[in-house]
Design a protein around this motif. Sequence first.
Motif, mmCIF file in Angstrom:
data_model
loop_
_atom_site.group_PDB
_atom_site.id
_atom_site.type_symbol
_atom_site.label_atom_id
_atom_site.label_comp_id
_atom_site.label_asym_id
_atom_site.label_seq_id
_atom_site.Cartn_x
_atom_site.Cartn_y
_atom_site.Cartn_z
ATOM 1 N N GLU A 32 0.758 -1.547 -0.074
ATOM 2 C CA GLU A 32 0.445 0.183 0.403
ATOM 3 C C GLU A 32 0.876 1.530 0.276
ATOM 4 O O GLU A 32 0.379 2.793 0.160
ATOM 5 C CB GLU A 32 -0.689 0.026 1.239
ATOM 6 N N ASP A 57 -5.437 3.804 -0.627
ATOM 7 C CA ASP A 57 -6.482 2.726 -1.064
ATOM 8 C C ASP A 57 -6.279 1.520 -1.882
ATOM 9 O O ASP A 57 -6.472 1.570 -3.376
ATOM 10 C CB ASP A 57 -7.533 3.071 -1.174
ATOM 11 N N ASP A 66 -6.865 8.751 -3.824
ATOM 12 C CA ASP A 66 -7.537 7.726 -3.077
ATOM 13 C C ASP A 66 -6.493 7.663 -1.759
ATOM 14 O O ASP A 66 -5.918 6.359 -1.451
ATOM 15 C CB ASP A 66 -7.579 6.661 -3.907
ATOM 16 N N LEU A 68 -4.250 7.859 0.895
ATOM 17 C CA LEU A 68 -5.131 7.742 2.774
ATOM 18 C C LEU A 68 -4.446 8.819 3.754
ATOM 19 O O LEU A 68 -4.551 9.137 4.815
ATOM 20 C CB LEU A 68 -5.030 6.344 3.097
ATOM 21 N N ALA A 97 -2.391 13.691 7.230
ATOM 22 C CA ALA A 97 -3.426 12.572 6.898
ATOM 23 C C ALA A 97 -4.931 13.256 7.751
ATOM 24 O O ALA A 97 -4.083 14.112 8.510
ATOM 25 C CB ALA A 97 -3.451 11.422 7.335
ATOM 26 N N ALA A 188 -2.338 6.207 8.259
ATOM 27 C CA ALA A 188 -3.768 5.814 7.243
ATOM 28 C C ALA A 188 -4.708 5.855 7.703
ATOM 29 O O ALA A 188 -6.242 5.034 7.056
ATOM 30 C CB ALA A 188 -2.290 5.444 5.812
ATOM 31 N N GLN A 209 -9.587 4.250 8.688
ATOM 32 C CA GLN A 209 -9.386 4.381 7.190
ATOM 33 C C GLN A 209 -9.897 5.835 6.463
ATOM 34 O O GLN A 209 -11.178 5.766 6.653
ATOM 35 C CB GLN A 209 -9.251 3.033 6.045
ATOM 36 N N ARG A 210 -9.026 6.410 6.056
ATOM 37 C CA ARG A 210 -9.952 8.090 5.353
ATOM 38 C C ARG A 210 -9.057 8.442 4.295
ATOM 39 O O ARG A 210 -8.249 7.791 4.121
ATOM 40 C CB ARG A 210 -10.325 8.901 6.738
ATOM 41 N N ARG A 211 -10.158 9.258 3.610
ATOM 42 C CA ARG A 211 -9.278 9.626 2.262
ATOM 43 C C ARG A 211 -8.063 10.455 3.095
ATOM 44 O O ARG A 211 -8.031 11.872 4.260
ATOM 45 C CB ARG A 211 -9.852 10.462 1.347
ATOM 46 N N GLY A 212 -7.093 10.920 2.123
ATOM 47 C CA GLY A 212 -5.838 11.662 3.069
ATOM 48 C C GLY A 212 -5.289 13.063 2.393
ATOM 49 O O GLY A 212 -4.913 12.574 0.393
#
Length: 216
Positions: A32, A57, A66, A68, A97, A188, A209-212
């Motif tokens: 990743e 991701d 995408d 993170l 992040a 992340a 987990q999230r978008r960063g």
Amino acid sequence: MNAAHEDDTAPPTPLAFRTAVDALRCARLRPEIEIDPTRPPQRLAPFSYALEATVVDAAAGDAEDDALADGRLVLLHDPAGHEAWHGTFRLVTLVRAELEAEMAADPLLPEVCWSWLTGALAARGLSYGEASGTVTRASSHYFGGIGERPAASQIEIRASWTPREGRGGVPDTSAHLAAWCELLCQVAGLPPVPGGALGTEGAVVSLPQRRGPHPA
């Protein structure tokens, strides 16, 4: 390596620094993590090398949207030693992040994030000194023409530490990089690798987990 040392009048690159950089280049990381060399700072030390990394991701591919989390790791080297470092090498990092709103409101978040760095180093049995840094939370609220955007929160970790030197005066930079990548993955929101080095730090939970943000 430091571009300032590429001309004919510059001193030769020390073997210890070349060995430390080679270990960074050969490290095996989680799939990743996308990592590439980048231009290092020019005035912090006679020799420097930098990497930038993005946690993506895996289910969504490697598109920028995408990402993170992202970060930068810089290796500094002064063969003469540095009084503040108490050594000849220094690692400097920035990790960023986005956060979920409820996580950003947690008063213990800064302490938890700092413990991820020290815990990742300890889990690999790495010896280091003179650690320092900051953990910063920031929130953005949008108004006017962009008022439809939801509020956003970010976490930023800045840190530096002196890796203890081993045989030949060279620190185990590959292991330090792996520990740093564990910090990046925890920020992340990725779960620890089963049986990985963070198994001894199981009391610390990754962020959801999230978008960063992607590096500018």
